[in-house]
Design an enzyme around this catalytic site. Structure first.
Site, mmCIF file in Angstrom:
data_model
loop_
_atom_site.group_PDB
_atom_site.id
_atom_site.type_symbol
_atom_site.label_atom_id
_atom_site.label_comp_id
_atom_site.label_asym_id
_atom_site.label_seq_id
_atom_site.Cartn_x
_atom_site.Cartn_y
_atom_site.Cartn_z
ATOM 1 N N ARG A 180 14.658 51.581 36.467
ATOM 2 C CA ARG A 180 15.233 50.106 36.348
ATOM 3 C C ARG A 180 16.578 50.325 36.743
ATOM 4 O O ARG A 180 17.442 50.950 36.519
ATOM 5 C CB ARG A 180 15.041 49.550 35.045
ATOM 6 C CG ARG A 180 15.572 50.529 34.008
ATOM 7 C CD ARG A 180 15.272 49.702 32.654
ATOM 8 N NE ARG A 180 13.917 49.700 32.081
ATOM 9 C CZ ARG A 180 13.572 49.229 30.893
ATOM 10 N NH1 ARG A 180 14.177 48.379 30.420
ATOM 11 N NH2 ARG A 180 12.137 49.427 30.453
ATOM 12 N N GLU A 225 19.058 43.780 33.486
ATOM 13 C CA GLU A 225 18.199 44.733 34.366
ATOM 14 C C GLU A 225 17.089 44.086 35.346
ATOM 15 O O GLU A 225 16.482 42.965 35.154
ATOM 16 C CB GLU A 225 17.260 45.586 33.287
ATOM 17 C CG GLU A 225 18.184 46.068 32.495
ATOM 18 C CD GLU A 225 17.369 47.260 31.319
ATOM 19 O OE1 GLU A 225 17.847 48.240 30.994
ATOM 20 O OE2 GLU A 225 16.032 46.694 31.072
ATOM 21 N N ALA A 269 10.281 37.645 16.809
ATOM 22 C CA ALA A 269 9.659 36.782 18.005
ATOM 23 C C ALA A 269 8.251 37.568 18.338
ATOM 24 O O ALA A 269 7.395 36.957 19.201
ATOM 25 C CB ALA A 269 10.754 36.515 19.180
ATOM 26 N N GLY A 278 12.405 50.166 18.954
ATOM 27 C CA GLY A 278 13.252 51.147 19.634
ATOM 28 C C GLY A 278 13.227 51.251 21.199
ATOM 29 O O GLY A 278 12.227 52.089 21.582
ATOM 30 N N ASP A 279 13.996 50.375 21.764
ATOM 31 C CA ASP A 279 13.545 50.276 23.112
ATOM 32 C C ASP A 279 14.823 50.269 24.020
ATOM 33 O O ASP A 279 14.944 49.613 24.954
ATOM 34 C CB ASP A 279 12.891 48.976 23.251
ATOM 35 C CG ASP A 279 13.665 47.543 22.992
ATOM 36 O OD1 ASP A 279 14.693 48.010 22.457
ATOM 37 O OD2 ASP A 279 13.199 46.668 23.413
ATOM 38 N N LYS A 304 19.003 52.267 19.864
ATOM 39 C CA LYS A 304 18.292 51.496 19.002
ATOM 40 C C LYS A 304 17.169 52.378 18.384
ATOM 41 O O LYS A 304 16.309 52.630 19.464
ATOM 42 C CB LYS A 304 18.019 50.104 19.724
ATOM 43 C CG LYS A 304 17.372 49.282 18.879
ATOM 44 C CD LYS A 304 17.364 47.848 19.243
ATOM 45 C CE LYS A 304 16.114 47.099 18.733
ATOM 46 N NZ LYS A 304 15.349 46.427 19.746
#
Lengths: 350, 350
Positions: free
Chosen positions: B55, B66, B149, B236-237, B241
């Site tokens: 990306r 991104e 969400a 965790g992405d 994080k």
């Protein structure tokens, strides 16, 4: 229960091809070319602060699809553009494009637009803006070698921005020249259809080469080019595609947008990796010399850079402040409570 | 003279947020999650033929924008996605997205769509599809740590695809749990609101962690995780994080989408670069072992990969063959004669 209306934040202004055409007419094509050239020149003046990510290319046997992103730290823009030379045989455009501008602060898109037309305009505006800095003083005659889709935009940009009065046209396909002559009729330019590149270049102080073949072609050879001219070479813009004989490059002071990209895509892909070039933004900001004498040949090896698209998106965003020639696209999911995307979906059930 | 109508080729189907919501209801959310999981699994089975371009990220102090492109050689897709944690404080979405599918053969776009909702669905469909391959047999209870969400979509995907019957919810903010409980009411799931992560995990064979803080957090510690469970860790992405204590990773068999990306963005960014992981596509195609025993802890370190978006775009393109829930956008300049872009513009002057 009806679906709730999306909030103001959910809408992204979109300029369709039809609205872009109307906007060009509403603005006036020459005024728009001049306005674009101003925005591009402004951005070239602050060249160093831009994020110059290389374009992301996806190559296939048939062509290439590219994403060209950049950012000035406040706005983020990218252009989607394809290049498929075989498309014309199927009645499709070789190059189509669209672009997007977004806010760096929120990541939210603020403008989506067609960019096939807008790219033709920004390419012509860039060429003429660069020529304003490099062409010999008092240049009034331009040779236009290659009379395809870009040629009329180039001619009009040089008329509006550089004061060109006469355009001498040549294309290997006489039908292309005829088309360009017809389209430019009434523009105020003196037009001459020529039956050779040599004839088109006679008396021209500016030479624009803009042919379409994806191959190493030699549109101009060394003996054709006289002292003191400015060459605007925009057709050599991808690997394997050049228009000029290397001897011309050796005799010229060569100016480029971004050497890293031009050494791969431009005319100078034919030259060694240390072939000397000058970045045009340095000429514009006074950090480098442009034309050094009346007899020097200056050559702009233009391949098109993401910052020019960014400038065009900025221009369009500002232009739309006083125009209604756009639609509002409901493109961003915008729940009242950002953690409640699912609730928004459920409330939309009619 | 009126502007000529754009030809069929000039139109790109566009799915707005409103139409996406209608399409989800027209299809049925569970049916759509199951359909998406099938498309994603199909594409994971032919993983090797995809162009796995990294990306292209544009980072700023406030967040990241991104572009995630990929191609299977026939179709080309990309997603635009932002991540701006501070957005929620201003009533904006942390993450918004849109995507585009194009034909590799012509470079012409064939679909433009909102992807904020579609990404939530594809993320849930991926999690559940992976769990189908890794979770212990007969798993019926899931702990859902983090009730933001994504949570409802995750719960429903595990119900539809893995046969989960009970979901035990916990969030540091009780209001988030209350919202998720309210939204999932009537789903057929047995729901339990819990006042600690520990309580939520009691008796759960599947543990989904999906919290939002952009920091190294320890949502789960080692002593909380019993033998034989499947952990679906999707919060965790991005760099900086994570949600899990490293000791859990050491005790688990870890499965990832694309190691090059997950080592930067996933839970395993805490581990040495040679920490052993298994690519999930190899499990799906039978080239690698999934769960090896009833007592093993399996852990899917999901970060979201471009191929999942590509699958979602393919699904949507095919779904629209029997739906009218899209608009036609006039996005591609399509002159009768591709060399005559200028003529098209002139003929459009009303």
């Amino acid at each position: 229960m009806n679906a709730p209306l999306p909030s103001r934040l959910a809408y992204v202004p979109f300029v369709s091809v039809e609205n872009m055409m109307k906007l060009i007419h509403e603005t006036g094509l020459r005024e728009m070319l001049t306005g674009l050239a101003d925005y591009i020149e402004q951005d070239f003046r602050r060249w160093e602060l831009f994020d110059k990510t290389p374009r992301v290319a996806s190559h296939s046997a048939e062509g290439v699809i590219e994403l060209m992103p950049t950012s000035d730290g406040e706005d983020y823009g990218f252009k989607y553009v394809n290049g498929h030379p075989k498309n014309t045989r199927e009645g499709l455009q070789t190059v189509t494009a669209f672009g997007l501008l977004a806010s760096v602060g929120s990541g939210y898109p603020v403008l989506l637009t067609e960019m096939t037309l807008l790219t033709a305009l920004r390419t012509a505006a860039t060429s003429a803006m660069v020529a304003k800095h490099l062409a010999p003083r008092g240049a009034r005659t331009m040779a236009m070698i290659g009379n395809g889709a870009q040629s009329e935009f180039q001619a009009l940009a040089f008329q509006a921005i550089c004061g060109v009065e006469t355009v001498q046209l040549y294309d290997i396909d006489p039908a292309a020249t005829k088309k360009a002559m017809r389209n430019l009729h009434g523009s105020g330019l003196v037009l001459r259809a020529c039956d050779s590149a040599q004839a088109a270049m006679e008396g021209a102080e500016i030479i624009t080469t803009c042919t379409a073949d994806k191959q190493y072609a030699t549109i101009l050879t060394d003996n054709m080019v006289g002292a003191g001219v400015h060459i605007n070479a925009i057709g050599g813009d991808c690997p394997g595609k050049t228009e000029l004989h290397p001897d011309i490059l050796k005799r010229s002071a060569v100016f480029v947008e971004y050497p890293e990209q031009t050494r791969i895509e431009g005319e100078i892909q034919q030259m060694p990796p240390d072939f000397p070039v000058t970045e045009i933004w340095k000429v514009i900001t006074g950090q480098a010399r442009g034309r050094s004498s009346a007899t020097e040949i200056t050559l702009f090896d233009g391949v098109g850079f993401a910052i020019e698209d960014f400038s065009a998106l900025r221009y369009l965003r500002d232009r739309l402040k006083t125009s209604r020639l756009y639609q509002q696209l409901d493109m961003i999911a915008d729940p009242d409570d950002p953690r409640d995307l699912y609730g928004m979906l459920m409330r939309a059930a009619g």
